[in-house]
Write an enzyme that holds these catalytic residues in place. Structure first.
Site: not given
Lengths: 569, 569
Positions: B199, B372
């Site tokens: 990611d 994130h």
């Protein structure tokens, strides 16, 4: 001295390092085997006058020296290895286990004191496994502001005890240093760890520390844009930083000159161990500097903490033999002041700027990163190791407390966490942990280069002298005749100017005379036996009287020192 | 369609998710077996008018559907599961493997479209191991802004391929959610990982993301000090945030009312799965709110991104059936606007404040944390997994690029890193990696609720219409006689006001008439065969003429739509 524990319990305690930053020393003992982790010094705070170092009280170890299997060193900083010469003077032949750089630094220390052959030093590699009868010790790589940093895992019959040493998680370390061995930590965590002792220094910092590589980028940018001479000051032990300063110099066509004994030693160690990559041709000595253009040299020196005898202070105040500040010089402090040093660092920065230098320092330029992990890294350690019990180490109380809170948030039950003092003993089995008494763990003061222990009263006196001054009362007495033959004379230093306070002094003189006279009169009248303490009683009387009088007049508490000279009886 | 790879190579490619944030979909294939990871949608950017979703081009999967072994879901966000109904409409019977919350959300979607029985859904637990002939799949817990998040490890004959899913390292997650499974990640890393797909969303953020628990503390502090009604808006999928808002309400004696369909669904799912702990007695409906004192209610609602149809927007602009802003209300945005939504969120905040509410939003109050991980977490993942090859995923190009730089700093050789586009195929063996051609991976637009694909020309027209307006030219013609029977009449929408531009319109009318007349005259004179295309040639002529004319007069390019009605021949 015996521990108050059951035969099946493992004892874990700090002789130094809890409730303070400094003199780290931890003991793990099972029955007749004990291992020591680290043996540091602490640098004295400002109120410890004339004291060079503080070490731990080695009494427990002296009394149990036959149980000592080894001293395991996490890394080569003074607060982890500085006590070794003093320990070995008390207990020779403790086998030492340390990484390559720490070994080099320890050998330097021992050589200075003629102790190099007093014991064996084993150079540790990460994969080593040191086995004794009950205990065995293994290691995992960490990262910190010095190379060759190890966490230590002691396998005991009741479970594994991990001492992290000082650490940050630097995933992009400088040079050829490896990253922290997450896999080994996680594996230990998977297999089950009984107790984690973890570095609490930055428990108050809620973030993740910057990588040393980040600092390197800033150093390169700064060195690139400077035209004049550069004087680069940092901790000599931070080989990463030294290496990045040298790289930046070389990339910008600057030769490097090294000042300060510990910095010189760092260059030698760093080159020998392969951590510094600088050809001879790039190093110059002081004499050559002045022949080179200003933009072709970088001076690497000690003294970033404002230490008065270090190279940078001497350069700043004009007492350095070879180097003086010249206009256009830029001084880079690649460091943050340790809290106790803020004032002297600020003073040093002022001196340098007054002498015409530009000064760049850490707070305003990102040219320093802490060697200790912040909260996110402490939580990462806790989640990797997943200990059953937790004891924060290496920190003052408020840091230990916050770190314990983090441990609880990371799944360690509150009743399994222990904020201890130096000397407090934790007794552990695989399923239990309890506080079990105390071993001696006071401060021991080291004066100048000696090993003589200085006790607290001395320190207190020095503090009084420095803050309140000294008043000496001298009198000659004939006890037999009950006469004051001369005096009392009064001398003072650091208390009040004699000339301005002649009234005060003559009043004090009269009071002292009356105290002595009264004492002699009573003594003769009472015909009391002439005990050996007569002098100390008289001195006490003089002190009490003058203390009260001088405080009433001046609101000061000078140290009062009566000297009674009695004619031979 | 076949891949251009050798028989012993593993193919890895994205059908969506590279060079963008959204519609994540990755394929790992070995010979006649392939697994899909995620099937997301992307929300259209502002210039995609009338488009509800963007999905990936499923052409490769349709042509190779007999090879599909399963669709593995990392977590329940729309950009990872939103495409599933559309995928299943094209290819029924793909077995789905997903964690408990993602499963609940997927079932909701499939039920809405009558697809619930079109395939089987296996509810994953972290320890599951799904075995096919060549490929097998295992899982590791991560943390993100939604519960039940998994990283996926696909074992192939050439090595292990890891797709992280969306992650941050939240070491102190909220509620009963576990921390990331560092041990499992480190173990995979120890055993050797061939390729890491990780990611990249926050690759531009140089820090470590704040724990969701940190946000919780702020929410508690804010809720505690507010007197009036509280309207709390956040992402419905962020069960952690919802749970913390409910906790804060309950601790301060406030009942909770829920607004917005997805928020209602979150409450149902959260309670069913045990992630939300709220007794019925603490929930109230809209009717009851108005009976309670202002300081005894908290309204939990959707719309924190300024979505015009969501509860908060309707409350703000007075079109909500049950709730209107009243002075003293405090609206908390526990979110940051997604970049494309900044303007609508700002507009919403203005409306709320104009209506008398106080507004507290993320940027100024620490009431949001990203789901994130920042750079430090991306480096942590790289150091845990220690992959041989690296491909950044889930991000726009600049994020992928930075992430690749981090991988190189963490020891992945530059030639082993791959910044790919959607559709680019990476062909891997245990010792090699190469780019091997391309599969279709364009955008597919979904309009309203249908599955009809909208092509790019339609989108382009909508864009022109929205920006430049529409001009319609209507004329009735007798081709035989070469006569214009009526018109041309001109209608416009969104172009210019007719009344104010009557001259312009009448000039355009005249020009159109001449174009038609010329065309008819030439056609009759030339006696050309009356081909079937006469109408489109005429229309093209009208468009060309008016386009040039109107642009010259107005500097606009309206869509020009000629309608030619011809009398029956």
């Amino acid at each position: 001295m015996a521990l108050q524990i059951e035969n099946n319990e493992v004892a874990v305690f700090a002789i130094g390092g809890l409730g303070e930053i400094g003199k780290n020393m931890y003991v793990i003992q099972y029955q007749n085997e004990l291992v020591i982790v680290d043996a540091g010094i602490k640098f004295p705070e400002d109120d410890l006058l004339g004291i060079d170092y503080v070490i731990s009280d080695y009494q427990y170890l002296i009394e149990n020296q036959e149980k000592i299997k080894g001293l395991f060193i996490t890394h080569g900083h003074e607060d982890h290895i500085g006590g070794i010469p003093f320990l070995l003077q008390k207990i020779p032949n403790i086998p030492i286990y340390a990484g390559p750089l720490a070994t080099a630094l320890i050998k330097g220390k021992l050589e200075e004191r003629g102790l190099l052959n007093s014991t064996e030093i084993h150079v540790l590699q990460e994969d080593d496994f040191v086995k004794f009868n009950y205990l065995s010790v293994e290691f995992f790589r960490t990262t910190h502001s010095i190379p060759d940093t190890l966490g230590i895992a002691v396998h005991t019959p009741q479970g594994v005890i991990i001492q992290t040493g000082d650490y940050k998680f630097d995933f992009t370390p400088v040079g050829n240093q490896p990253a922290p061995n997450l896999q080994k930590m996680a594996k230990l965590g998977s297999e089950g760890v009984l107790l984690l002792l973890s570095d609490s220094t930055n428990a108050e910092i809620p973030t993740f520390s910057k990588s040393e590589r980040f600092v390197g980028n800033t150093i390169h940018q700064i060195v690139e844009r400077i035209d004049g001479r550069i004087i680069f000051a940092t901790f000599a032990s931070n080989l990463y930083r030294v290496s990045q300063a040298i790289d930046a110099a070389m990339q910008n066509g600057r030769k490097v000159a090294v000042f300060g004994r510990s910095m010189e030693q760092t260059i030698v160690n760093g080159r020998e161990l392969g951590y510094l990559n600088i050809p001879d041709s790039e190093l110059v000595d002081a004499a050559e500097i002045n022949k080179l253009p200003a933009n072709k040299v970088l001076l690497l020196c000690t003294g970033s903490q404002g230490e008065p005898m270090a190279a940078l202070s001497r350069i700043a105040n004009g007492t350095h033999r070879q180097i003086a500040i010249q206009p256009g010089d830029t001084v880079i402090f690649s460091s943050n002041p340790i809290p106790g040093n803020t004032i002297s660092v600020n003073h040093l920065i002022n001196s340098l700027e007054e002498a015409g230098a530009n000064v760049i320092h850490g707070k305003i330029n990102n040219i320093h990163a802490s060697g200790h992990g912040g909260q996110e890294e402490q939580k990462l350690m806790l989640r990797l190791i997943q200990p059953k019990y937790f004891m924060p180490i290496h920190g003052e109380y408020r840091m230990l407390k916050i770190h314990t809170g983090l441990a609880q948030l990371c799944g360690v039950p509150k009743e399994n966490t222990f904020i201890f003092d130096n000397g407090d003993v934790l007794a552990l089995t695989a399923n239990s942990a309890r506080k079990a008494g105390h071993v001696p763990a006071g401060d021991v003061y080291i004066d100048s280069n000696g090993i003589d222990d200085i006790d607290n009263i001395v320190i207190h006196d020095r503090q009084m002298l420095s803050e309140e001054g000294l008043v000496i009362v001298v009198a000659t007495i004939d006890y037999h005749k009950g006469l004051v033959l001369s005096g009392p004379d009064i001398l003072s230093r650091g208390f009040v100017y004699m000339r301005e306070s002649s009234t005060l002094i003559s009043q004090a003189q009269k009071r002292a005379f009356h105290v002595i006279k009264n004492y002699l009169d009573q003594r003769n009248e009472e015909k009391t036996p002439k005990n050996r303490n007569f002098e100390s009683i008289l001195k006490r009387d003089i002190i009490d009287d003058l203390q009260e009088f001088l405080y009433r007049k001046t609101e000061r508490h000078p140290v009062i020192l009566p000297m009674i000279i009695s004619t031979k009886v």
